[in-house]
Design a protein around this motif. Structure first.
Motif, PDB file in Angstrom:
ATOM      1  N   GLN A   1       0.837  -1.207   0.000  1.00 32.72           N
ATOM      2  CA  GLN A   1       0.000   0.000   0.000  1.00 32.72           C
ATOM      3  C   GLN A   1       0.871   1.256   0.000  1.00 32.72           C
ATOM      4  O   GLN A   1       0.508   2.261  -0.588  1.00 32.72           O
ATOM      5  CB  GLN A   1      -0.890   0.039   1.240  1.00 32.72           C
ATOM      6  N   ILE A   2       1.990   1.188   0.674  1.00 26.77           N
ATOM      7  CA  ILE A   2       2.863   2.352   0.839  1.00 26.77           C
ATOM      8  C   ILE A   2       3.792   2.512  -0.360  1.00 26.77           C
ATOM      9  O   ILE A   2       3.974   3.614  -0.868  1.00 26.77           O
ATOM     10  CB  ILE A   2       3.677   2.226   2.144  1.00 26.77           C
ATOM     11  N   TYR A   3       4.379   1.417  -0.799  1.00 25.33           N
ATOM     12  CA  TYR A   3       5.416   1.467  -1.830  1.00 25.33           C
ATOM     13  C   TYR A   3       4.946   0.940  -3.185  1.00 25.33           C
ATOM     14  O   TYR A   3       5.756   0.731  -4.080  1.00 25.33           O
ATOM     15  CB  TYR A   3       6.660   0.711  -1.360  1.00 25.33           C
ATOM     16  N   GLY A   4       3.651   0.718  -3.333  1.00 28.25           N
ATOM     17  CA  GLY A   4       3.111   0.268  -4.613  1.00 28.25           C
ATOM     18  C   GLY A   4       3.090   1.418  -5.602  1.00 28.25           C
ATOM     19  O   GLY A   4       3.092   2.564  -5.200  1.00 28.25           O
ATOM     20  N   PRO A   5       3.096   1.166  -6.858  1.00 18.73           N
ATOM     21  CA  PRO A   5       3.009  -0.146  -7.496  1.00 18.73           C
ATOM     22  C   PRO A   5       4.354  -0.858  -7.629  1.00 18.73           C
ATOM     23  O   PRO A   5       4.400  -1.985  -8.121  1.00 18.73           O
ATOM     24  CB  PRO A   5       2.441   0.178  -8.877  1.00 18.73           C
ATOM     25  N   TYR A   6       5.443  -0.225  -7.176  1.00 16.39           N
ATOM     26  CA  TYR A   6       6.768  -0.843  -7.307  1.00 16.39           C
ATOM     27  C   TYR A   6       6.860  -2.124  -6.469  1.00 16.39           C
ATOM     28  O   TYR A   6       7.445  -3.103  -6.883  1.00 16.39           O
ATOM     29  CB  TYR A   6       7.847   0.165  -6.903  1.00 16.39           C
ATOM     30  N   GLU A   7       6.279  -2.108  -5.263  1.00 15.38           N
ATOM     31  CA  GLU A   7       6.300  -3.285  -4.411  1.00 15.38           C
ATOM     32  C   GLU A   7       4.934  -3.959  -4.507  1.00 15.38           C
ATOM     33  O   GLU A   7       3.934  -3.417  -4.040  1.00 15.38           O
ATOM     34  CB  GLU A   7       6.606  -2.879  -2.968  1.00 15.38           C
ATOM     35  N   LEU A   8       4.880  -5.131  -5.137  1.00 14.79           N
ATOM     36  CA  LEU A   8       3.616  -5.824  -5.370  1.00 14.79           C
ATOM     37  C   LEU A   8       3.123  -6.591  -4.151  1.00 14.79           C
ATOM     38  O   LEU A   8       1.933  -6.652  -3.879  1.00 14.79           O
ATOM     39  CB  LEU A   8       3.750  -6.789  -6.542  1.00 14.79           C
TER      40      LEU A   8
ATOM     41  N   ASP B   1      14.179  -7.225  16.527  1.00 21.30           N
ATOM     42  CA  ASP B   1      14.494  -6.258  15.477  1.00 21.30           C
ATOM     43  C   ASP B   1      15.125  -6.908  14.246  1.00 21.30           C
ATOM     44  O   ASP B   1      15.741  -6.236  13.426  1.00 21.30           O
ATOM     45  CB  ASP B   1      15.435  -5.175  16.028  1.00 21.30           C
ATOM     46  N   HIS B   2      14.979  -8.221  14.135  1.00 19.05           N
ATOM     47  CA  HIS B   2      15.544  -8.963  13.012  1.00 19.05           C
ATOM     48  C   HIS B   2      14.405  -9.585  12.206  1.00 19.05           C
ATOM     49  O   HIS B   2      13.523 -10.239  12.763  1.00 19.05           O
ATOM     50  CB  HIS B   2      16.498 -10.047  13.516  1.00 19.05           C
ATOM     51  N   PHE B   3      14.431  -9.346  10.894  1.00 18.84           N
ATOM     52  CA  PHE B   3      13.380  -9.836  10.004  1.00 18.84           C
ATOM     53  C   PHE B   3      13.998 -10.562   8.818  1.00 18.84           C
ATOM     54  O   PHE B   3      15.074 -10.193   8.355  1.00 18.84           O
ATOM     55  CB  PHE B   3      12.572  -8.662   9.413  1.00 18.84           C
ATOM     56  N   LYS B   4      13.286 -11.562   8.330  1.00 12.24           N
ATOM     57  CA  LYS B   4      13.550 -12.128   7.012  1.00 12.24           C
ATOM     58  C   LYS B   4      12.252 -11.900   6.244  1.00 12.24           C
ATOM     59  O   LYS B   4      11.189 -12.352   6.676  1.00 12.24           O
ATOM     60  CB  LYS B   4      13.894 -13.608   7.069  1.00 12.24           C
ATOM     61  N   VAL B   5      12.348 -11.170   5.121  1.00  8.73           N
ATOM     62  CA  VAL B   5      11.161 -10.720   4.408  1.00  8.73           C
ATOM     63  C   VAL B   5      11.279 -11.071   2.931  1.00  8.73           C
ATOM     64  O   VAL B   5      12.342 -10.892   2.325  1.00  8.73           O
ATOM     65  CB  VAL B   5      10.984  -9.184   4.566  1.00  8.73           C
ATOM     66  N   SER B   6      10.169 -11.540   2.364  1.00  4.80           N
ATOM     67  CA  SER B   6      10.090 -11.796   0.924  1.00  4.80           C
ATOM     68  C   SER B   6       9.275 -10.678   0.288  1.00  4.80           C
ATOM     69  O   SER B   6       8.165 -10.380   0.744  1.00  4.80           O
ATOM     70  CB  SER B   6       9.403 -13.143   0.672  1.00  4.80           C
ATOM     71  N   ILE B   7       9.833 -10.057  -0.748  1.00  9.55           N
ATOM     72  CA  ILE B   7       9.164  -8.946  -1.424  1.00  9.55           C
ATOM     73  C   ILE B   7       9.166  -9.217  -2.927  1.00  9.55           C
ATOM     74  O   ILE B   7      10.176  -9.623  -3.497  1.00  9.55           O
ATOM     75  CB  ILE B   7       9.871  -7.603  -1.127  1.00  9.55           C
ATOM     76  N   ARG B   8       8.019  -8.977  -3.549  1.00  8.77           N
ATOM     77  CA  ARG B   8       7.921  -9.067  -5.009  1.00  8.77           C
ATOM     78  C   ARG B   8       7.906  -7.639  -5.554  1.00  8.77           C
ATOM     79  O   ARG B   8       7.055  -6.843  -5.201  1.00  8.77           O
ATOM     80  CB  ARG B   8       6.674  -9.814  -5.460  1.00  8.77           C
ATOM     81  N   TYR B   9       8.876  -7.352  -6.423  1.00 10.68           N
ATOM     82  CA  TYR B   9       9.031  -6.024  -7.015  1.00 10.68           C
ATOM     83  C   TYR B   9       8.628  -6.032  -8.481  1.00 10.68           C
ATOM     84  O   TYR B   9       8.839  -7.007  -9.192  1.00 10.68           O
ATOM     85  CB  TYR B   9      10.498  -5.573  -6.948  1.00 10.68           C
TER      86      TYR B   9
END
Length: 181
Positions: free
Chosen positions: A32-39, A49-57
């Motif tokens: 919602q924040i970084y769309g449409p670049y971040e799907l 404070d440690h994350f493993k994140v999957s992002i579709r660009y």
């Protein structure tokens, strides 16, 4: 390959460090924040404070490129007004025919080489009635064939700058005007 090293900074008036970090770590709302670049964005692991994140660009420019990227992300709060983070790619995979029945996620290292690896360092400082965010992104991509470098080179070198600028501007908008839940 090509090395892309860009630094950008932005001031978010009226924002606190806590608000800014909360937005940065709200991965469920990133599209919602970084769309449409971040799907899409999905937390795979989270411990403090440690994350493993999957992002579709998605990058639509001369050509459309969709990438599935997994990041290892650490946040470090130094005190009430200072923090920093490091985002490091763990996996970068190109997606062909994204969103269609023919969608295929290519094995790592195959595809156009638009992004092989990236690390981003962000620094956060609450001061002067708002929060400053500075990000430095260093990325590695495939080099451009010599015969096409005069045509494609300037364009390819501008993409990381465009992305970093967009992320910083979207961060400011997201903190100042959060999207509805």
């Amino acid at each position: 390959g090509m090395i892309h090293d860009w630094v950008g900074a932005i001031f978010i008036p009226g924002a606190t460090l806590a608000q800014t970090l909360a937005l940065a770590q709200d991965y469920a709302r990133h599209p919602q924040i970084y769309g449409p670049y971040e799907l899409s964005s999905k937390i795979l692991e989270h411990d403090g404070d440690h994350f493993k994140v999957s992002i579709r660009y998605l990058n639509k420019s001369l050509i459309t490129v969709v990438l599935d990227v997994v990041f290892d992300i650490e946040y470090h709060t130094l005190d009430a007004t200072h923090a920093w983070s490091r985002n490091q790619t763990i996996s970068v995979r190109q997606v062909e025919d994204a969103g269609t029945p023919r969608e295929k996620v290519l094995p790592e290292g195959e595809g156009g080489g638009y992004l092989w690896s990236m690390v981003t360092y962000s620094r956060y400082l609450e001061r002067n009635g708002g929060t400053y965010v500075q990000s430095e992104s260093v990325a590695l991509s495939r080099s451009i064939p010599a015969l096409l470098s005069w045509l494609i080179g300037p364009y390819a070198r501008s993409i990381p700058r465009k992305v970093l600028t967009g992320v910083l501007e979207d961060t400011r908008k997201g903190v100042l005007h959060p999207p509805a839940s």
